[in-house]
Design a protein around this motif. Structure first.
Motif, mmCIF file in Angstrom:
data_model
loop_
_atom_site.group_PDB
_atom_site.id
_atom_site.type_symbol
_atom_site.label_atom_id
_atom_site.label_comp_id
_atom_site.label_asym_id
_atom_site.label_seq_id
_atom_site.Cartn_x
_atom_site.Cartn_y
_atom_site.Cartn_z
ATOM 1 N N LEU A 27 -1.680 -3.244 -2.712
ATOM 2 C CA LEU A 27 -1.535 -2.250 -1.656
ATOM 3 C C LEU A 27 -2.135 -2.807 -0.377
ATOM 4 C CD1 LEU A 27 -2.511 1.135 -3.398
ATOM 5 C CD2 LEU A 27 -0.289 -0.001 -3.294
ATOM 6 N N GLY A 31 1.604 -0.045 2.433
ATOM 7 C CA GLY A 31 1.843 0.549 1.121
ATOM 8 C C GLY A 31 1.888 -0.545 0.078
ATOM 9 N N VAL A 32 2.865 -0.488 -0.833
ATOM 10 C CA VAL A 32 3.065 -1.581 -1.784
ATOM 11 C C VAL A 32 3.603 -2.786 -1.012
ATOM 12 C CG1 VAL A 32 4.403 -2.384 -3.772
ATOM 13 C CG2 VAL A 32 3.454 -0.066 -3.758
ATOM 14 N N LEU A 120 3.042 5.360 0.858
ATOM 15 C CA LEU A 120 3.268 5.408 -0.584
ATOM 16 C C LEU A 120 3.883 6.732 -0.991
ATOM 17 C CD1 LEU A 120 -0.200 4.172 -1.890
ATOM 18 C CD2 LEU A 120 1.951 2.949 -2.177
ATOM 19 N N ASN A 148 6.496 5.128 -5.841
ATOM 20 C CA ASN A 148 5.797 3.861 -6.015
ATOM 21 C C ASN A 148 4.833 3.914 -7.190
ATOM 22 O OD1 ASN A 148 5.849 3.967 -2.576
ATOM 23 N ND2 ASN A 148 6.713 2.205 -3.627
ATOM 24 N N VAL A 220 -2.594 4.270 2.798
ATOM 25 C CA VAL A 220 -3.603 3.400 2.198
ATOM 26 C C VAL A 220 -4.842 3.396 3.088
ATOM 27 C CG1 VAL A 220 -4.144 1.054 1.454
ATOM 28 C CG2 VAL A 220 -1.841 1.984 1.092
#
Length: 235
Positions: A27, A31-32, A120, A148, A220
């Motif tokens: 992360l 985000g991812v 996310l 996610n 995040v």
């Protein structure tokens, strides 16, 4: 307070295409890492794929995407994979849709990413179980909702669990995320995908029982690596 554990992790290298399930992800501030950084565009215009609103784009979820060491790849059948961007990737997608398209990175065009309200998308097994109870005959599959992170909550907590977490922070592995808002659903939720049939009742049930939101969006706060089986706790 422990909310549950990470059951599934997903990344979607190309927006609107089927993504990849992973055992661990990083992360970061987006985000991812590598999630939804690319889009599929009409080759003759700046229009980005919108399967939920235009019939010509509806086959897009039938294409697959994954992240390789040197960048995204796409496939029509899961056997032959093609680097993005490349003429081969564009050809495969154009043949699938029956009109010319090309892959482009968001940020290299004037088009904004399609999902830029939150880093996310988080969903719980409690919400899936609650929706399944409302629609016993429906195919309530994680892939229909494209999260996610799928959090496995207590088997007895059959409810829209994450809606109670708006504004709270979660610790996942060594990362921290903040839940910002419900994930408002569109017609994409009803669309057919590989092994998942079209079902308008899914979207109708979400609108009726959860006010149109299903799952939550998060940002995040502290970057880190998370993995399946990690504990998810509410701060």
């Amino acid at each position: 307070m422990q909310l549950g554990t990470v059951r599934e992790l997903w990344r979607y290298p190309v927006s609107s295409l089927t993504g990849e399930r992973l055992n661990a992800v990083d992360l970061d501030e987006t985000g991812v890492t590598g999630d939804r950084q690319w889009g599929l565009f009409d080759a003759g215009s700046a229009d980005v794929a919108a399967p939920e609103s235009e019939r010509r784009w509806r086959p897009v979820p039938g294409l697959r995407s994954r992240m390789a060491a040197d960048g995204p790849q796409v496939s029509h059948d899961g056997a032959a994979w093609h680097a993005v961007p490349s003429p081969d990737a564009d050809r495969v997608a154009s043949d699938h849709l029956d009109f010319p398209v090309r892959f482009r990175r968001f940020g290299e065009t004037d088009a904004a990413p399609r999902y830029d309200r939150g880093h996310l998308h988080i969903l719980t097994t409690g919400s899936l179980a609650r929706l399944q109870a409302l629609l016993p005959a429906a195919v309530i599959d994680t892939r229909r909702f494209r999260p996610n992170i799928l959090v496995e909550t207590d088997a007895g907590d059959i409810d829209f669990v994450e809606q109670r977490l708006i504004g709270k922070r979660l610790t996942v592995g060594n990362a921290v995320v903040e839940i910002t808002e419900p994930c408002t659903r569109c017609a994409f939720t009803a669309l057919g995908q590989p092994d998942i049939p079209f079902d308008k009742d899914v979207l109708h049930a979400i609108a009726k029982h959860v006010g149109g939101g299903f799952g939550v969006l998060a940002k995040v706060v502290t970057a880190g690596r998370i993995a399946s089986g990690d504990t998810v706790s509410v701060e």
